[in-house]
Scaffold this motif. Sequence first.
Motif, PDB file in Angstrom:
ATOM      1  N   SER A 193       0.845  -1.196   0.000  1.00 54.98           N
ATOM      2  CA  SER A 193       0.000   0.000   0.000  1.00 54.98           C
ATOM      3  C   SER A 193       0.878   1.243   0.000  1.00 54.98           C
ATOM      4  CB  SER A 193      -0.917   0.022   1.232  1.00 54.98           C
ATOM      5  OG  SER A 193      -1.815  -1.068   1.224  1.00 54.98           O
ATOM      6  N   GLY A 194       0.359   2.300  -0.620  1.00 54.72           N
ATOM      7  CA  GLY A 194       1.073   3.566  -0.640  1.00 54.72           C
ATOM      8  C   GLY A 194       1.024   4.206  -2.003  1.00 54.72           C
ATOM      9  N   ALA A 195       1.761   5.285  -2.175  1.00 51.97           N
ATOM     10  CA  ALA A 195       1.867   5.946  -3.471  1.00 51.97           C
ATOM     11  C   ALA A 195       2.690   5.059  -4.397  1.00 51.97           C
ATOM     12  CB  ALA A 195       2.524   7.312  -3.316  1.00 51.97           C
ATOM     13  N   ALA A 196       2.124   4.728  -5.569  1.00 49.72           N
ATOM     14  CA  ALA A 196       2.741   3.734  -6.443  1.00 49.72           C
ATOM     15  C   ALA A 196       4.182   4.069  -6.797  1.00 49.72           C
ATOM     16  CB  ALA A 196       1.907   3.589  -7.716  1.00 49.72           C
ATOM     17  N   ALA A 197       4.457   5.317  -7.179  1.00 47.13           N
ATOM     18  CA  ALA A 197       5.813   5.684  -7.583  1.00 47.13           C
ATOM     19  C   ALA A 197       6.800   5.501  -6.438  1.00 47.13           C
ATOM     20  CB  ALA A 197       5.837   7.129  -8.081  1.00 47.13           C
ATOM     21  N   GLU A 198       6.394   5.906  -5.244  1.00 48.39           N
ATOM     22  CA  GLU A 198       7.288   5.790  -4.096  1.00 48.39           C
ATOM     23  C   GLU A 198       7.521   4.329  -3.716  1.00 48.39           C
ATOM     24  OE1 GLU A 198       5.711   8.115  -0.933  1.00 48.39           O
ATOM     25  OE2 GLU A 198       5.773  10.007  -2.056  1.00 48.39           O
ATOM     26  N   VAL A 199       6.451   3.531  -3.745  1.00 53.26           N
ATOM     27  CA  VAL A 199       6.578   2.124  -3.362  1.00 53.26           C
ATOM     28  C   VAL A 199       7.452   1.380  -4.364  1.00 53.26           C
ATOM     29  CG1 VAL A 199       5.333  -0.044  -3.086  1.00 53.26           C
ATOM     30  CG2 VAL A 199       4.395   2.056  -2.116  1.00 53.26           C
ATOM     31  N   LEU A 200       7.223   1.591  -5.664  1.00 52.18           N
ATOM     32  CA  LEU A 200       8.011   0.891  -6.673  1.00 52.18           C
ATOM     33  C   LEU A 200       9.479   1.308  -6.618  1.00 52.18           C
ATOM     34  CD1 LEU A 200       5.549   0.926  -9.694  1.00 52.18           C
ATOM     35  CD2 LEU A 200       6.214  -1.040  -8.305  1.00 52.18           C
ATOM     36  N   THR A 201       9.728   2.587  -6.394  1.00 54.28           N
ATOM     37  CA  THR A 201      11.115   3.042  -6.260  1.00 54.28           C
ATOM     38  C   THR A 201      11.779   2.393  -5.058  1.00 54.28           C
ATOM     39  OG1 THR A 201      10.578   5.174  -7.289  1.00 54.28           O
ATOM     40  CG2 THR A 201      12.602   5.054  -6.008  1.00 54.28           C
ATOM     41  N   GLU A 202      11.054   2.283  -3.952  1.00 54.22           N
ATOM     42  CA  GLU A 202      11.585   1.634  -2.757  1.00 54.22           C
ATOM     43  C   GLU A 202      11.871   0.157  -3.019  1.00 54.22           C
ATOM     44  OE1 GLU A 202      12.857   1.328   1.230  1.00 54.22           O
ATOM     45  OE2 GLU A 202      12.432   3.082  -0.010  1.00 54.22           O
ATOM     46  N   GLU A 203      11.017  -0.485  -3.834  1.00 53.67           N
ATOM     47  CA  GLU A 203      11.191  -1.903  -4.137  1.00 53.67           C
ATOM     48  C   GLU A 203      12.479  -2.181  -4.911  1.00 53.67           C
ATOM     49  OE1 GLU A 203       9.118  -4.959  -3.613  1.00 53.67           O
ATOM     50  OE2 GLU A 203       8.889  -3.580  -1.934  1.00 53.67           O
ATOM     51  N   THR A 204      13.007  -1.182  -5.590  1.00 50.48           N
ATOM     52  CA  THR A 204      14.223  -1.413  -6.374  1.00 50.48           C
ATOM     53  C   THR A 204      15.432  -1.708  -5.501  1.00 50.48           C
ATOM     54  OG1 THR A 204      14.816   0.962  -6.441  1.00 50.48           O
ATOM     55  CG2 THR A 204      13.388   0.114  -8.199  1.00 50.48           C
ATOM     56  N   LYS A 205      15.340  -1.446  -4.209  1.00 53.27           N
ATOM     57  CA  LYS A 205      16.472  -1.712  -3.327  1.00 53.27           C
ATOM     58  C   LYS A 205      16.817  -3.195  -3.284  1.00 53.27           C
ATOM     59  CE  LYS A 205      15.817   2.334  -0.345  1.00 53.27           C
ATOM     60  NZ  LYS A 205      15.562   2.824   1.035  1.00 53.27           N
ATOM     61  N   ASP A 206      15.843  -4.043  -3.513  1.00 50.49           N
ATOM     62  CA  ASP A 206      16.077  -5.485  -3.510  1.00 50.49           C
ATOM     63  C   ASP A 206      15.944  -6.074  -4.908  1.00 50.49           C
ATOM     64  OD1 ASP A 206      16.464  -5.727  -0.700  1.00 50.49           O
ATOM     65  OD2 ASP A 206      14.297  -5.541  -0.420  1.00 50.49           O
ATOM     66  N   ALA A 207      15.949  -5.224  -5.932  1.00 47.03           N
ATOM     67  CA  ALA A 207      15.753  -5.689  -7.300  1.00 47.03           C
ATOM     68  C   ALA A 207      17.022  -5.515  -8.125  1.00 47.03           C
ATOM     69  CB  ALA A 207      14.602  -4.938  -7.959  1.00 47.03           C
ATOM     70  N   GLU A 208      17.206  -6.393  -9.077  1.00 46.12           N
ATOM     71  CA  GLU A 208      18.283  -6.222 -10.054  1.00 46.12           C
ATOM     72  C   GLU A 208      17.776  -5.413 -11.241  1.00 46.12           C
ATOM     73  OE1 GLU A 208      20.761  -9.340 -12.741  1.00 46.12           O
ATOM     74  OE2 GLU A 208      21.032  -9.495 -10.573  1.00 46.12           O
ATOM     75  N   LEU A 209      16.455  -5.455 -11.410  1.00 44.38           N
ATOM     76  CA  LEU A 209      15.828  -4.799 -12.550  1.00 44.38           C
ATOM     77  C   LEU A 209      14.376  -4.542 -12.196  1.00 44.38           C
ATOM     78  CD1 LEU A 209      16.626  -4.219 -15.609  1.00 44.38           C
ATOM     79  CD2 LEU A 209      15.460  -6.354 -16.138  1.00 44.38           C
ATOM     80  N   LEU A 210      13.847  -3.385 -12.614  1.00 47.47           N
ATOM     81  CA  LEU A 210      12.440  -3.078 -12.407  1.00 47.47           C
ATOM     82  C   LEU A 210      11.782  -2.902 -13.768  1.00 47.47           C
ATOM     83  CD1 LEU A 210      10.077  -2.322 -10.482  1.00 47.47           C
ATOM     84  CD2 LEU A 210      10.802   0.058 -10.727  1.00 47.47           C
ATOM     85  N   VAL A 211      10.598  -3.486 -13.938  1.00 47.24           N
ATOM     86  CA  VAL A 211       9.893  -3.442 -15.220  1.00 47.24           C
ATOM     87  C   VAL A 211       8.505  -2.848 -15.007  1.00 47.24           C
ATOM     88  CG1 VAL A 211       9.171  -4.792 -17.234  1.00 47.24           C
ATOM     89  CG2 VAL A 211      11.120  -5.560 -15.856  1.00 47.24           C
ATOM     90  N   ILE A 212       8.129  -1.891 -15.857  1.00 47.47           N
ATOM     91  CA  ILE A 212       6.802  -1.283 -15.788  1.00 47.47           C
ATOM     92  C   ILE A 212       6.252  -1.135 -17.204  1.00 47.47           C
ATOM     93  CG2 ILE A 212       7.060  -0.089 -13.585  1.00 47.47           C
ATOM     94  CD1 ILE A 212       7.990   2.338 -14.970  1.00 47.47           C
ATOM     95  N   GLY A 213       4.957  -0.858 -17.308  1.00 46.83           N
ATOM     96  CA  GLY A 213       4.295  -0.798 -18.604  1.00 46.83           C
ATOM     97  C   GLY A 213       4.283   0.595 -19.208  1.00 46.83           C
ATOM     98  N   SER A 214       4.123   0.659 -20.546  1.00 43.73           N
ATOM     99  CA  SER A 214       4.042   1.909 -21.291  1.00 43.73           C
ATOM    100  C   SER A 214       2.847   1.823 -22.222  1.00 43.73           C
ATOM    101  CB  SER A 214       5.331   2.130 -22.091  1.00 43.73           C
ATOM    102  OG  SER A 214       5.239   3.278 -22.889  1.00 43.73           O
ATOM    103  N   ARG A 215       1.917   2.749 -22.091  1.00 51.58           N
ATOM    104  CA  ARG A 215       0.657   2.677 -22.821  1.00 51.58           C
ATOM    105  C   ARG A 215       0.744   3.368 -24.174  1.00 51.58           C
ATOM    106  NH1 ARG A 215      -2.141   4.959 -19.324  1.00 51.58           N
ATOM    107  NH2 ARG A 215      -2.823   6.914 -20.244  1.00 51.58           N
ATOM    108  N   GLY A 216       0.151   2.789 -25.221  1.00 52.40           N
ATOM    109  CA  GLY A 216       0.132   3.393 -26.538  1.00 52.40           C
ATOM    110  C   GLY A 216      -0.784   4.606 -26.574  1.00 52.40           C
ATOM    111  N   LEU A 217      -0.413   5.580 -27.399  1.00 50.70           N
ATOM    112  CA  LEU A 217      -1.236   6.769 -27.597  1.00 50.70           C
ATOM    113  C   LEU A 217      -2.139   6.547 -28.800  1.00 50.70           C
ATOM    114  CD1 LEU A 217       1.450   9.549 -27.062  1.00 50.70           C
ATOM    115  CD2 LEU A 217      -0.267   8.779 -25.446  1.00 50.70           C
ATOM    116  N   SER A 218      -3.415   6.509 -28.598  1.00 44.19           N
ATOM    117  CA  SER A 218      -4.359   6.250 -29.674  1.00 44.19           C
ATOM    118  C   SER A 218      -4.308   7.364 -30.714  1.00 44.19           C
ATOM    119  CB  SER A 218      -5.776   6.140 -29.116  1.00 44.19           C
ATOM    120  OG  SER A 218      -6.710   5.931 -30.143  1.00 44.19           O
ATOM    121  N   GLY A 219      -4.037   6.977 -31.980  1.00 38.72           N
ATOM    122  CA  GLY A 219      -4.056   7.947 -33.067  1.00 38.72           C
ATOM    123  C   GLY A 219      -2.797   8.779 -33.166  1.00 38.72           C
ATOM    124  N   ILE A 220      -1.830   8.568 -32.290  1.00 40.00           N
ATOM    125  CA  ILE A 220      -0.586   9.343 -32.309  1.00 40.00           C
ATOM    126  C   ILE A 220       0.581   8.362 -32.334  1.00 40.00           C
ATOM    127  CG2 ILE A 220       0.821  11.063 -31.107  1.00 40.00           C
ATOM    128  CD1 ILE A 220      -1.695  12.064 -29.766  1.00 40.00           C
TER     129      ILE A 220
END
Length: 301
Positions: free
Chosen positions: A87-114
Amino acid sequence: MSRTVTVGLDGSPESMAAAEWAAREAGLRGLPLRLVNVWEPVPEPMGQAPLLGADIEHEWREPAPRRAAEGIRLRHPAVEVIVGQLSGAAAEVLTEETKDAELLVIGSRGLSGIGGFLVGSVGQSVVAHATVPVVLVRAEEQAADEHLRDQAGIPSAATPYRPVVLGLDTDRPNDTLIGFAFDAAARRDTALRVVHCWKPPPHFAHGIPEHRELEAELGRWDGAVLAEVLRPWKQKIPAVEVVEEARPGKAAHHLVDASQEASLVVVGRRFRRAPFGAHIGPVTHAVLHHATVPVAVVAHV
């Protein structure tokens, strides 16, 4: 604690694509895969509403990571899958999770019509603050997309990987960035295409006869500098075929073009202490929004 390949998961198509890519990467690295689902608490007045009680919160939080984990275990039986619900602010939690990660992966959404992709506020914040490499994956990214086409003209997981592309500034090369790209190419048993771009002199015009010789000379000089930067790495990891490209013009344009024939694009982000917080950098920012394949952003000094 064992290092992991960690992925932010919220049930969206882009996060599911990121989870699938992360599972393949965990298999290549021989590491556990950690699926992290972050629940951002609703504001106090809304949280007191009858329809937003503990049962509803549980209903939202539980199914997505559990279903994703079950599917990944079936498709990647050799990969250990761990589920984390925080629980928490997603950006802060995911950044904190990198302390025990070798790599962090997140999604990138397509821009419709662009012609491009959208890196949301969470993604941009994580990329700007994480100290480990962060990979952004397009929605609906498929395993076959990373591979060369077969004789029928269809990309297949049975064919070799496409090259890994590295954007490199030879004025300030960094071993962390270069090492990540060489390692990615070696794990995929594919070539590493290194793209370095140089700025033509002011008032320089392509095609003018008197400028052609100058352009050729500048290209040879920058090519020699690029070769010298990469020479120790080629000696250290001789199994990786290296294709060196020193090109005039804007780095972002050349890297986006190169992404069309790549399995992964690797770019850097320098640690900066600025009055308005961390920055991604204009080239990396452009590549994140317009590259057609997963992009790895490697933070370095």
